[in-house]
Motif scaffolding. Structure first.
Motif, short mmCIF file in Angstrom:
data_model
loop_
_atom_site.label_atom_id
_atom_site.label_comp_id
_atom_site.label_asym_id
_atom_site.label_seq_id
_atom_site.Cartn_x
_atom_site.Cartn_y
_atom_site.Cartn_z
N ASP A 1 0.83 -1.20 0.00
CA ASP A 1 0.00 0.00 0.00
C ASP A 1 0.87 1.26 0.00
OD1 ASP A 1 -2.27 -1.58 0.05
OD2 ASP A 1 -2.52 -1.45 2.23
N ALA A 2 1.93 1.25 0.81
CA ALA A 2 2.81 2.41 0.89
C ALA A 2 3.56 2.65 -0.43
CB ALA A 2 3.81 2.22 2.03
N PHE A 3 3.87 1.57 -1.14
CA PHE A 3 4.60 1.68 -2.40
C PHE A 3 3.67 1.89 -3.59
CE2 PHE A 3 8.14 0.51 0.02
CZ PHE A 3 9.29 0.42 -0.73
N GLY A 4 2.36 1.83 -3.36
CA GLY A 4 1.42 1.99 -4.45
C GLY A 4 1.36 0.79 -5.37
N ILE A 5 1.62 -0.39 -4.84
CA ILE A 5 1.64 -1.61 -5.63
C ILE A 5 0.31 -2.36 -5.45
CG2 ILE A 5 2.73 -3.88 -5.91
CD1 ILE A 5 5.34 -2.60 -4.94
N PRO A 6 -0.44 -2.58 -6.53
CA PRO A 6 -1.69 -3.36 -6.42
C PRO A 6 -1.40 -4.77 -5.93
CG PRO A 6 -1.53 -2.25 -8.55
CD PRO A 6 -0.18 -2.14 -7.91
N HIS A 7 -2.29 -5.32 -5.13
CA HIS A 7 -2.09 -6.66 -4.59
C HIS A 7 -3.44 -7.26 -4.23
CE1 HIS A 7 -2.92 -5.47 -0.38
NE2 HIS A 7 -2.33 -4.33 -0.73
N GLY A 8 -3.47 -8.56 -4.09
CA GLY A 8 -4.68 -9.24 -3.65
C GLY A 8 -4.84 -9.12 -2.16
N PRO A 9 -5.96 -9.61 -1.64
CA PRO A 9 -6.21 -9.50 -0.20
C PRO A 9 -5.42 -10.54 0.59
CG PRO A 9 -7.99 -10.70 -1.26
CD PRO A 9 -7.10 -10.23 -2.36
N ILE A 10 -5.12 -10.21 1.83
CA ILE A 10 -4.62 -11.24 2.74
C ILE A 10 -5.82 -12.07 3.17
CG2 ILE A 10 -2.61 -9.95 3.54
CD1 ILE A 10 -4.23 -9.02 5.93
N SER A 11 -5.56 -13.30 3.60
CA SER A 11 -6.67 -14.21 3.88
C SER A 11 -6.38 -15.04 5.12
CB SER A 11 -6.90 -15.14 2.68
OG SER A 11 -7.86 -16.13 2.98
N ALA A 12 -7.44 -15.25 5.90
CA ALA A 12 -7.32 -16.10 7.08
C ALA A 12 -7.41 -17.58 6.71
CB ALA A 12 -8.41 -15.76 8.09
N GLU A 13 -7.77 -17.86 5.46
CA GLU A 13 -7.93 -19.25 5.04
C GLU A 13 -6.57 -19.91 4.81
OE1 GLU A 13 -10.21 -21.86 1.59
OE2 GLU A 13 -10.24 -19.69 1.53
N GLN A 14 -6.44 -21.12 5.30
CA GLN A 14 -5.24 -21.91 5.07
C GLN A 14 -5.19 -22.35 3.61
OE1 GLN A 14 -2.78 -23.00 7.41
NE2 GLN A 14 -3.66 -21.60 8.90
N SER A 15 -4.07 -22.10 2.94
CA SER A 15 -4.01 -22.38 1.51
C SER A 15 -2.58 -22.67 1.08
CB SER A 15 -4.56 -21.17 0.72
OG SER A 15 -4.40 -21.36 -0.67
N ILE A 16 -2.42 -23.32 -0.09
CA ILE A 16 -1.09 -23.50 -0.69
C ILE A 16 -0.88 -22.44 -1.78
CG2 ILE A 16 -0.95 -25.95 -0.14
CD1 ILE A 16 -1.58 -26.50 -3.14
N MET A 17 -1.68 -22.45 -2.82
CA MET A 17 -1.75 -21.44 -3.87
C MET A 17 -0.38 -20.98 -4.38
SD MET A 17 -4.94 -21.28 -4.42
CE MET A 17 -5.20 -19.80 -5.37
N GLY A 18 0.31 -21.83 -5.11
CA GLY A 18 1.55 -21.39 -5.72
C GLY A 18 2.54 -22.51 -5.93
N GLY A 19 3.78 -22.15 -6.20
CA GLY A 19 4.83 -23.12 -6.45
C GLY A 19 5.34 -23.76 -5.17
N TYR A 20 6.30 -24.67 -5.34
CA TYR A 20 6.78 -25.40 -4.16
C TYR A 20 8.09 -24.82 -3.64
CZ TYR A 20 10.75 -28.05 -6.09
OH TYR A 20 11.97 -28.41 -6.59
N TRP A 21 8.23 -24.88 -2.35
CA TRP A 21 9.46 -24.55 -1.64
C TRP A 21 9.34 -25.22 -0.26
CZ3 TRP A 21 9.70 -21.17 2.74
CH2 TRP A 21 8.48 -20.62 3.10
N PRO A 22 10.38 -25.30 0.54
CA PRO A 22 10.31 -26.08 1.80
C PRO A 22 9.51 -25.40 2.91
CG PRO A 22 12.57 -25.95 0.99
CD PRO A 22 11.78 -24.94 0.23
N ALA A 23 8.28 -24.97 2.59
CA ALA A 23 7.43 -24.34 3.60
C ALA A 23 7.09 -25.30 4.73
CB ALA A 23 6.14 -23.82 2.95
N TYR A 24 7.08 -26.59 4.43
CA TYR A 24 6.69 -27.58 5.44
C TYR A 24 7.60 -27.55 6.67
CZ TYR A 24 10.63 -30.50 4.02
OH TYR A 24 11.88 -30.97 3.76
N LEU A 25 8.83 -27.04 6.50
CA LEU A 25 9.75 -26.96 7.63
C LEU A 25 9.28 -25.94 8.67
CD1 LEU A 25 13.18 -26.96 5.77
CD2 LEU A 25 12.15 -28.85 7.02
#
Length: 322
Positions: free
Chosen positions: A231-255
């Motif tokens: 918002d401060a940089f004026g960059i459009p973005h989607g909403p943050i969400s309380a829903e648990q989701s993967i939505m994207g590529g893989y990386w070692p997030a499971y750690l």
């Protein structure tokens, strides 16, 4: 993946007191979790098959009287997918697939309204996508499954000229992308059963590694720190969400999102790059128009951390623009 998990568990001092995992990303994205990905190598050899060259490559002229493990490997691969190469034919592969949630579907449909397929294909360097529907392309890209051929090798690997070779061994590398509640090692077991069922008991499977999926929400202090920076940089973005989701590529997030550590995760920053793993992979250095360069990227990362630490006062996130 087990090695990474063991490292984190064996070195708790490195993560003691960690409040969140912040990872970088491309401009405008707010990422949280990770899809799953398991890598395997398949090898067909004359030694295991009992036909063809059994310990080294031989002269290609002997194909007139000797079986070819390479042709057997190609026939084996052809049983794994349909004629398009886009549908996996392994029994049970699509079992346990968790449906896309209504909230994530709505998010993708909203993004699809402004998604230019021709521009996206051109930027990626492909002729076209599997689908001509922007929503379907976004859904496949962020919540899809696949079996890829990452590479294949054996015998004469030199371009041009002659060089008659009958290889004794051929290997192909593959990655399976998977989503909740699929399991990488379960996919490997089903792959083994498929090969055995189709008469390829001799084909070897080498599991290179498995990165399990991990769900995360982005409506957290670190997620709000990222959104407020946009918002401060004026960059459009989607909403943050309380829903648990993967939505994207893989990386070692499971750690950082499971039984090893369990802390919030969000990624996002100014700046832009793309075409990862390809010969034309790039990162924007100076920036132009609405796309920030490296200096802006560095400033955005600093602001995210300052927001998260409370150094910029109370963090407020603007409502997404419609």
């Amino acid at each position: 993946s087990m090695g990474y998990r063991k490292f984190v568990r064996d070195h708790p001092e490195l993560f003691k007191g960690a409040d969140a995992m912040y990872r970088f990303g491309t401009q405008g994205s707010i990422s949280g979790g990770s899809e799953g990905c398991v890598f395997v190598e398949l090898t067909t050899s004359g030694e295991k098959w009992g036909r063809g060259p059994n310990y080294s490559d031989i002269h290609g002229g002997f194909k007139r009287s000797v079986d070819a493990p390479a042709w057997r490997h190609i026939k084996m691969l052809s049983t794994l997918v349909d004629e398009t190469g886009n549908k996996v034919l392994i029994d049970g592969f699509y079992d346990n697939m968790e449906p896309l949630s209504a909230a994530n579907e709505a998010k993708l449909r909203a993004a699809a309204k402004n998604y230019d397929l021709k521009a996206a294909a051109n930027n990626l360097g492909v002729g076209r996508f599997i689908s001509d529907d922007p929503y379907e392309v976004l859904r496949m890209s962020s919540y899809g499954t696949s079996m890829n051929i990452d590479g294949i090798w054996g015998g004469n690997m030199f371009p041009g000229g002659s060089g008659a070779i009958l290889p004794n061994k051929i290997t192909s590398k593959h990655n399976f992308r998977y989503i909740p509640n699929m399991n990488g090692m379960d996919i490997v077991k089903k792959l083994r059963a498929h090969l055995d069922k189709h008469g390829f008991q001799d084909v070897e499977i080498n599991v290179v590694g498995d990165v399990p999926w991990a769900k995360r929400s982005t409506d957290t202090p670190i997620g709000r720190a990222v959104a407020a920076t946009y918002d401060a940089f004026g960059i459009p973005h989607g909403p943050i969400s309380a829903e648990q989701s993967i939505m994207g590529g893989y990386w070692p997030a499971y750690l950082f999102a499971g039984d090893t550590l369990d802390i919030p995760i969000t990624g996002g920053m100014a700046g832009h790059g793309g075409n990862a793993h390809a010969a034309n992979e790039y990162y924007v250095i100076e920036g132009a128009g609405k796309v920030y360069g490296m200096a802006g990227a560095e400033k955005s990362v600093a602001m995210v951390l300052y927001n998260f630490a409370g150094k910029n006062g109370p963090v407020t996130v603007a409502a997404p623009k419609k």
